[in-house]
Enzyme design. Sequence first.
Site, PDB file in Angstrom:
ATOM      1  N   ARG A  15       0.846  -1.197   0.000  1.00  0.00           N
ATOM      2  CA  ARG A  15       0.000   0.000   0.000  1.00  0.00           C
ATOM      3  C   ARG A  15       0.884   1.251   0.000  1.00  0.00           C
ATOM      4  O   ARG A  15       2.093   1.180   0.174  1.00  0.00           O
ATOM      5  CB  ARG A  15      -0.907   0.005   1.235  1.00  0.00           C
ATOM      6  CG  ARG A  15      -1.995  -1.047   1.183  1.00  0.00           C
ATOM      7  CD  ARG A  15      -2.757  -1.149   2.491  1.00  0.00           C
ATOM      8  NE  ARG A  15      -1.922  -1.673   3.563  1.00  0.00           N
ATOM      9  CZ  ARG A  15      -2.304  -1.792   4.833  1.00  0.00           C
ATOM     10  NH1 ARG A  15      -3.504  -1.390   5.189  1.00  0.00           N
ATOM     11  NH2 ARG A  15      -1.501  -2.290   5.736  1.00  0.00           N
ATOM     12  N   LYS A  75       2.178   2.011   7.143  1.00  0.00           N
ATOM     13  CA  LYS A  75       2.645   1.240   8.304  1.00  0.00           C
ATOM     14  C   LYS A  75       3.495   2.105   9.229  1.00  0.00           C
ATOM     15  O   LYS A  75       4.001   3.161   8.836  1.00  0.00           O
ATOM     16  CB  LYS A  75       3.487   0.041   7.838  1.00  0.00           C
ATOM     17  CG  LYS A  75       2.723  -0.983   7.060  1.00  0.00           C
ATOM     18  CD  LYS A  75       1.490  -1.482   7.753  1.00  0.00           C
ATOM     19  CE  LYS A  75       1.755  -2.672   8.660  1.00  0.00           C
ATOM     20  NZ  LYS A  75       0.460  -3.223   9.173  1.00  0.00           N
ATOM     21  N   TYR A  94      -0.482   4.580  10.517  1.00  0.00           N
ATOM     22  CA  TYR A  94      -0.760   3.602  11.573  1.00  0.00           C
ATOM     23  C   TYR A  94       0.490   3.466  12.431  1.00  0.00           C
ATOM     24  O   TYR A  94       1.610   3.369  11.900  1.00  0.00           O
ATOM     25  CB  TYR A  94      -1.068   2.230  10.967  1.00  0.00           C
ATOM     26  CG  TYR A  94      -2.415   2.099  10.298  1.00  0.00           C
ATOM     27  CD1 TYR A  94      -3.594   2.287  11.013  1.00  0.00           C
ATOM     28  CD2 TYR A  94      -2.519   1.771   8.953  1.00  0.00           C
ATOM     29  CE1 TYR A  94      -4.839   2.161  10.402  1.00  0.00           C
ATOM     30  CE2 TYR A  94      -3.754   1.636   8.329  1.00  0.00           C
ATOM     31  CZ  TYR A  94      -4.908   1.834   9.067  1.00  0.00           C
ATOM     32  OH  TYR A  94      -6.125   1.709   8.456  1.00  0.00           O
ATOM     33  N   HIS A  96       0.247   1.722  16.126  1.00  0.00           N
ATOM     34  CA  HIS A  96       0.088   0.568  17.028  1.00  0.00           C
ATOM     35  C   HIS A  96       1.232   0.501  18.033  1.00  0.00           C
ATOM     36  O   HIS A  96       2.026  -0.446  18.055  1.00  0.00           O
ATOM     37  CB  HIS A  96      -0.010  -0.734  16.217  1.00  0.00           C
ATOM     38  CG  HIS A  96      -1.239  -0.799  15.357  1.00  0.00           C
ATOM     39  ND1 HIS A  96      -2.505  -0.964  15.868  1.00  0.00           N
ATOM     40  CD2 HIS A  96      -1.401  -0.652  14.015  1.00  0.00           C
ATOM     41  CE1 HIS A  96      -3.388  -0.950  14.883  1.00  0.00           C
ATOM     42  NE2 HIS A  96      -2.751  -0.753  13.754  1.00  0.00           N
ATOM     43  N   GLU A 118      -5.022   4.678  13.934  1.00  0.00           N
ATOM     44  CA  GLU A 118      -5.895   3.740  14.640  1.00  0.00           C
ATOM     45  C   GLU A 118      -6.562   4.324  15.876  1.00  0.00           C
ATOM     46  O   GLU A 118      -7.471   3.710  16.419  1.00  0.00           O
ATOM     47  CB  GLU A 118      -5.124   2.453  15.007  1.00  0.00           C
ATOM     48  CG  GLU A 118      -4.084   2.585  16.119  1.00  0.00           C
ATOM     49  CD  GLU A 118      -2.719   3.038  15.617  1.00  0.00           C
ATOM     50  OE1 GLU A 118      -2.607   3.387  14.424  1.00  0.00           O
ATOM     51  OE2 GLU A 118      -1.771   3.049  16.425  1.00  0.00           O
ATOM     52  N   ASP A 270      -4.874 -10.586  14.319  1.00  0.00           N
ATOM     53  CA  ASP A 270      -4.011  -9.460  14.710  1.00  0.00           C
ATOM     54  C   ASP A 270      -4.186  -9.099  16.176  1.00  0.00           C
ATOM     55  O   ASP A 270      -3.382  -8.350  16.731  1.00  0.00           O
ATOM     56  CB  ASP A 270      -4.235  -8.246  13.798  1.00  0.00           C
ATOM     57  CG  ASP A 270      -5.644  -7.698  13.880  1.00  0.00           C
ATOM     58  OD1 ASP A 270      -6.560  -8.448  14.283  1.00  0.00           O
ATOM     59  OD2 ASP A 270      -5.827  -6.518  13.558  1.00  0.00           O
TER      60      ASP A 270
HETATM   61  N1  LIG Z   1      -6.368  -9.854   9.823  1.00  0.00           N
HETATM   62  C1  LIG Z   1      -6.521  -8.655   9.284  1.00  0.00           C
HETATM   63  O1  LIG Z   1      -5.920  -8.335   8.263  1.00  0.00           O
HETATM   64  C2  LIG Z   1      -7.479  -7.677   9.898  1.00  0.00           C
HETATM   65  C3  LIG Z   1      -7.907  -6.546   9.180  1.00  0.00           C
HETATM   66  C4  LIG Z   1      -8.846  -5.693   9.771  1.00  0.00           C
HETATM   67  C5  LIG Z   1      -9.333  -5.967  11.053  1.00  0.00           C
HETATM   68  N2  LIG Z   1      -8.868  -7.070  11.723  1.00  0.00           N
HETATM   69  C6  LIG Z   1      -9.345  -7.446  13.066  1.00  0.00           C
HETATM   70  O2  LIG Z   1     -10.658  -7.985  12.990  1.00  0.00           O
HETATM   71  C7  LIG Z   1     -11.254  -7.906  14.286  1.00  0.00           C
HETATM   72  C8  LIG Z   1     -12.655  -7.341  14.186  1.00  0.00           C
HETATM   73  O3  LIG Z   1     -12.574  -5.974  13.802  1.00  0.00           O
HETATM   74  P1  LIG Z   1     -13.884  -5.068  13.605  1.00  0.00           P
HETATM   75  O4  LIG Z   1     -13.443  -3.809  12.982  1.00  0.00           O
HETATM   76  O5  LIG Z   1     -14.974  -5.850  12.971  1.00  0.00           O
HETATM   77  O6  LIG Z   1     -14.297  -4.797  15.129  1.00  0.00           O
HETATM   78  P2  LIG Z   1     -15.708  -4.307  15.645  1.00  0.00           P
HETATM   79  O7  LIG Z   1     -15.488  -3.693  16.974  1.00  0.00           O
HETATM   80  O8  LIG Z   1     -16.424  -3.526  14.593  1.00  0.00           O
HETATM   81  O9  LIG Z   1     -16.541  -5.664  15.834  1.00  0.00           O
HETATM   82  C9  LIG Z   1     -16.224  -6.626  16.800  1.00  0.00           C
HETATM   83  C10 LIG Z   1     -17.522  -7.323  17.200  1.00  0.00           C
HETATM   84  O10 LIG Z   1     -17.188  -8.438  18.025  1.00  0.00           O
HETATM   85  C11 LIG Z   1     -18.261  -8.589  18.945  1.00  0.00           C
HETATM   86  N3  LIG Z   1     -17.860  -9.499  20.005  1.00  0.00           N
HETATM   87  C12 LIG Z   1     -17.065  -9.275  21.081  1.00  0.00           C
HETATM   88  N4  LIG Z   1     -16.963 -10.408  21.816  1.00  0.00           N
HETATM   89  C13 LIG Z   1     -17.700 -11.364  21.181  1.00  0.00           C
HETATM   90  C14 LIG Z   1     -17.986 -12.730  21.439  1.00  0.00           C
HETATM   91  N5  LIG Z   1     -17.516 -13.370  22.520  1.00  0.00           N
HETATM   92  N6  LIG Z   1     -18.779 -13.392  20.548  1.00  0.00           N
HETATM   93  C15 LIG Z   1     -19.271 -12.767  19.455  1.00  0.00           C
HETATM   94  N7  LIG Z   1     -19.049 -11.475  19.184  1.00  0.00           N
HETATM   95  C16 LIG Z   1     -18.276 -10.792  20.026  1.00  0.00           C
HETATM   96  C17 LIG Z   1     -18.555  -7.159  19.363  1.00  0.00           C
HETATM   97  O11 LIG Z   1     -19.834  -7.044  19.975  1.00  0.00           O
HETATM   98  C18 LIG Z   1     -18.463  -6.426  18.024  1.00  0.00           C
HETATM   99  O12 LIG Z   1     -19.733  -6.342  17.388  1.00  0.00           O
HETATM  100  C19 LIG Z   1     -10.280  -7.031  15.115  1.00  0.00           C
HETATM  101  O13 LIG Z   1      -9.455  -7.877  15.886  1.00  0.00           O
HETATM  102  C20 LIG Z   1      -9.475  -6.316  14.065  1.00  0.00           C
HETATM  103  O14 LIG Z   1      -8.216  -5.906  14.551  1.00  0.00           O
HETATM  104  C21 LIG Z   1      -7.955  -7.910  11.170  1.00  0.00           C
END
Ligand SMILES: NC(=O)c1ccc[n+]([C@@H]2O[C@H](COP(=O)([O-])OP(=O)(O)OC[C@H]3O[C@@H](n4cnc5c(N)ncnc54)[C@H](O)[C@@H]3O)[C@@H](O)[C@H]2O)c1
Length: 372
Positions: A15, A75, A94, A96, A118, A270
């Site tokens: 990116r 990054k 970002y 972190h 973030e 992550d």
């Molecule tokens: N791997 C990647 O490349 C990548 C990219 C973007 C985001 N992410 C990660 O994805 C994850 C989700 O991000 P997001 O933006 O959707 O967050 P978000 O806050 O929008 O959504 C998280 C949801 O999880 C729910 N939740 C919490 N505990 C729970 C449980 N025990 N059971 C069911 N639901 C539960 C919350 O109520 C919330 O609705 C984060 O860890 C974020 O860092 C990873």
Amino acid sequence: MKIGCPKEIKPQEFRVGLTPNAAHEAIARGHDVLIETQAGTGSGFSDDDYAAVGAKIVGEAADVFAQADMIVKVKEPQAVERKMLREGQILFTYLHLAPDPEQTRDLMASGCTAIAYETVTDGQGGLPLLAPMSEVAGRLAPQVGAWTLQKANGGRGTLMGGVPGVGPANVVVVGGGVVGTHAARVAAGMGADVTVLDRSLPRLRYLDDTFRGVFKNRYSTAGATAELIRDTDLVVGAVLIPGAAAPKLISREQLSDMKPGAALVDVAIDQGGCFETSRATTHADPIYEVDGIMHYCVANMPGAVARTSTIALGNATLPYLLALADKGWRQACEDDPHLLNGLNVHAGHLTYFAVGKALGIDVLSQALALKE
Ligand SMILES: NC(=O)c1ccc[n+]([C@@H]2O[C@H](COP(=O)([O-])OP(=O)(O)OC[C@H]3O[C@@H](n4cnc5c(N)ncnc54)[C@H](O)[C@@H]3O)[C@@H](O)[C@H]2O)c1
């Protein structure tokens, strides 16, 4: 203001912090834009694309850092980049910092003013500069899940949408936030039978009202998860508990309850991952198998679609970038408390309490930093 955008140097990062369209808008408002040569190549933007809107192409990152008043990146700055930051310079990217004491100390030592994507907030309680990457990862999750389910990749050999006479794949999305909602929409669009689990009743009400009939939803408990995964082809992990490691929602023992070849896509990797058997993987080697269940746990999923991700991130950062360039960081942050929430480091001080708590470093409040 002179806005500088170096080429990203973190491995596997394609990116770029500034799109040609964003550069164009900044230049139209009277700012100068310096782009390191080839900075946009990984996202499909050539030096000519930037030059065409009036940006200056610069041969070396060191020159970008030396000349720019504000550095825009994707990054966190790597060690060699951190050495090039200086007092009074704005860094917008970002960061972190909480798990990264070395970077935090280097940024403090540089004297720069670092605003982290973030931690910028919005009026709805969201994180507007994280959301676009969650949207990308969410929409990508069923795509990579469908690929993982293919026989040659170790999967069950189930087609997401089935065909006439053969039922679709069963997909469970754990967490119905930004990632989960986009994952559920795309999985349902592929024809899969989708259920979203969340622990937030307001969120479940929103999903129910908005997507009535497109996918099902259930309240997330250990019992509901255990019941659903027995008959599931693909589970997408999309939970987040802000500021905490992801809870482990499927244990290793439970894998034997699942159908052989079923797939787990752990987007929450992550934050440590929400399945006990998850460990971070890379785009070069994204999947592995545990007890007959395929795992996909790439920690930077948006990197797979760098062009879409760059443009999505650029759309979200542009208004803040223009405010910082037009007004300077102090006035821009005074006018917008949500942008001020992004301030993590200023003039040798750490200014973000959660990072200070995580790293045991004294913090100067953002309000006081504004007056420094
Ligand atoms: N791997 C990647 O490349 C990548 C990219 C973007 C985001 N992410 C990660 O994805 C994850 C989700 O991000 P997001 O933006 O959707 O967050 P978000 O806050 O929008 O959504 C998280 C949801 O999880 C729910 N939740 C919490 N505990 C729970 C449980 N025990 N059971 C069911 N639901 C539960 C919350 O109520 C919330 O609705 C984060 O860890 C974020 O860092 C990873």
